[in-house]
Design a protein around this motif. Structure first.
Motif, PDB file in Angstrom:
ATOM      1  N   GLU A  48       0.834  -1.211   0.000  1.00 41.95           N
ATOM      2  CA  GLU A  48       0.000   0.000   0.000  1.00 41.95           C
ATOM      3  C   GLU A  48       0.863   1.253   0.000  1.00 41.95           C
ATOM      4  N   ILE A  49       1.941   1.233   0.792  1.00 45.17           N
ATOM      5  CA  ILE A  49       2.849   2.384   0.846  1.00 45.17           C
ATOM      6  C   ILE A  49       3.512   2.609  -0.510  1.00 45.17           C
ATOM      7  N   GLU A  50       3.879   1.510  -1.156  1.00 40.95           N
ATOM      8  CA  GLU A  50       4.479   1.621  -2.490  1.00 40.95           C
ATOM      9  C   GLU A  50       3.489   2.236  -3.478  1.00 40.95           C
ATOM     10  N   GLY A  51       2.214   1.803  -3.396  1.00 39.14           N
ATOM     11  CA  GLY A  51       1.190   2.366  -4.267  1.00 39.14           C
ATOM     12  C   GLY A  51       0.943   3.836  -3.984  1.00 39.14           C
ATOM     13  N   LEU A  52       0.913   4.199  -2.697  1.00 36.46           N
ATOM     14  CA  LEU A  52       0.709   5.602  -2.316  1.00 36.46           C
ATOM     15  C   LEU A  52       1.882   6.464  -2.766  1.00 36.46           C
ATOM     16  N   THR A  53       3.093   5.918  -2.674  1.00 34.80           N
ATOM     17  CA  THR A  53       4.281   6.658  -3.103  1.00 34.80           C
ATOM     18  C   THR A  53       4.207   6.955  -4.602  1.00 34.80           C
ATOM     19  N   THR A  54       3.802   5.948  -5.367  1.00 33.45           N
ATOM     20  CA  THR A  54       3.644   6.144  -6.815  1.00 33.45           C
ATOM     21  C   THR A  54       2.572   7.193  -7.115  1.00 33.45           C
ATOM     22  N   ARG A  55       1.462   7.141  -6.346  1.00 35.97           N
ATOM     23  CA  ARG A  55       0.377   8.107  -6.545  1.00 35.97           C
ATOM     24  C   ARG A  55       0.840   9.527  -6.213  1.00 35.97           C
ATOM     25  N   ILE A  56       1.591   9.661  -5.130  1.00 37.19           N
ATOM     26  CA  ILE A  56       2.092  10.983  -4.725  1.00 37.19           C
ATOM     27  C   ILE A  56       3.036  11.542  -5.789  1.00 37.19           C
ATOM     28  N   GLU A  57       3.891  10.670  -6.328  1.00 34.76           N
ATOM     29  CA  GLU A  57       4.804  11.115  -7.387  1.00 34.76           C
ATOM     30  C   GLU A  57       4.028  11.591  -8.615  1.00 34.76           C
ATOM     31  N   LYS A  58       2.939  10.865  -8.917  1.00 31.52           N
ATOM     32  CA  LYS A  58       2.111  11.250 -10.068  1.00 31.52           C
ATOM     33  C   LYS A  58       1.425  12.597  -9.811  1.00 31.52           C
ATOM     34  N   ILE A  59       0.904  12.793  -8.607  1.00 30.32           N
ATOM     35  CA  ILE A  59       0.242  14.058  -8.264  1.00 30.32           C
ATOM     36  C   ILE A  59       1.231  15.214  -8.344  1.00 30.32           C
ATOM     37  N   GLN A  60       2.440  14.998  -7.800  1.00 32.97           N
ATOM     38  CA  GLN A  60       3.461  16.048  -7.829  1.00 32.97           C
ATOM     39  C   GLN A  60       3.863  16.374  -9.262  1.00 32.97           C
TER      40      GLN A  60
END
Length: 286
Positions: A48-60
């Motif tokens: 889940e943390i890996e998925g959230l990290t990818t999502r945050i990178e995409k948002i940024q």
């Protein structure tokens, strides 16, 4: 002294060694069961943390794209304003109505371009704010998940530390026992154990039934199991079966049947007394 070749072992010795291996592996399974769902929970949190990290990178990345778009539109506005000022200056030098109309249209076009750019900038700023809010929300979630992960990892490490030494001893014993077992038999045992829901590859007979699936075993087959002449598997679940006595398991004998109560019945006998016939009831054990 040379080690005995596994193929030279009798069926009885093979079964005993195989059962010892099963009990050792079951002990390891129990140690791992103490960890419960913690390893899975840790893995889920890491995923889940890996998925959230990818999502945050995409948002940024989206925020950066909107920022660049805003900067680009601001540059276009400055260019359009400069064009408007230039065209307005040229209006004072026109020689006919045609030139005047052309310059007027250019000025109008550039002003419309400025309005469009301002609209695009406004929309981009709204999207940037939305993305920043989404970024903050995901950052809060990922921080929470990281704290949970640290806690779960701490619990898991603590449990593993408690059982690690004993588990290592059991693993060493497993290796010693596996060397004593014929490779083909060992492979079959591992395959059976893998497919078994409770991890039991060899079971002893319990109450005339298979100790794995609890289906009844015919008397002749039970006799074959007790003879230790060949390796016998359950015809229902495929597990290897062993005699409880050979496995070192004491089976409680069935409670002795209650003694039948003696039933008494009255037998009518006729006794003569003083020439008078008298009938009496005489109790008699059944």
């Amino acid at each position: 002294m040379a080690k005995k070749d596994p193929t030279d072992l009798s069926v009885e010795e093979r079964l005993k060694t195989l059962y010892q291996l099963q009990t050792t592996l079951s002990s390891i399974d129990e140690k791992r069961a103490l960890r419960g769902e913690l390893p899975l929970e840790v893995q889920d949190l890491e995923d889940e943390i890996e998925g959230l990290t990818t999502r945050i990178e995409k948002i940024q990345s989206d925020i950066n794209d909107f920022d660049r778009a805003v900067s680009q539109k601001k540059g276009e506005i400055e260019t359009a304003k400069a064009s408007v000022e230039r065209y307005k200056a040229q209006l004072n030098e026109v020689k006919n109505n045609r030139e005047y109309d052309t310059l007027s249209k250019e000025i109008e076009f550039q002003e419309l371009e400025i309005e469009l750019c301002n609209k695009k900038i406004k929309e981009a700023n709204i999207r940037i704010e939305e993305k920043k809010a989404e970024l903050a929300q995901n950052q809060e979630i990922i921080d929470d998940r990281r704290q949970a992960l640290e806690m779960k990892k701490g619990e898991l490490d603590e449990i593993m530390e408690e059982t690690r030494a004993e588990e290592e001893k059991l693993k060493a014993k497993v290796k010693e026992l596996e060397i004593k077992i014929e490779p083909r038999l060992l492979t079959s045992f591992k395959r059976i154990r893998k497919n078994a829901r409770n991890g039991l590859g060899i079971v002893y007979v319990q109450r005339d039934a298979c100790g794995g699936c609890f289906n009844k075993i015919p008397p002749q087959r039970q006799l074959d199991i007790k003879m230790h002449k060949k390796i016998i598997v359950c015809e229902y679940c495929g597990r290897i079966m062993i005699d409880p006595e050979l496995a070192g398991v004491k089976i409680e004998s069935a409670a002795p049947a209650a003694e039948k109560k003696t039933r008494k019945r009255a037998i009518r006998k006729t006794v003569k007394k003083d020439d008078a016939a008298e009938t009496v009831d005489v109790p008699e054990e059944a």
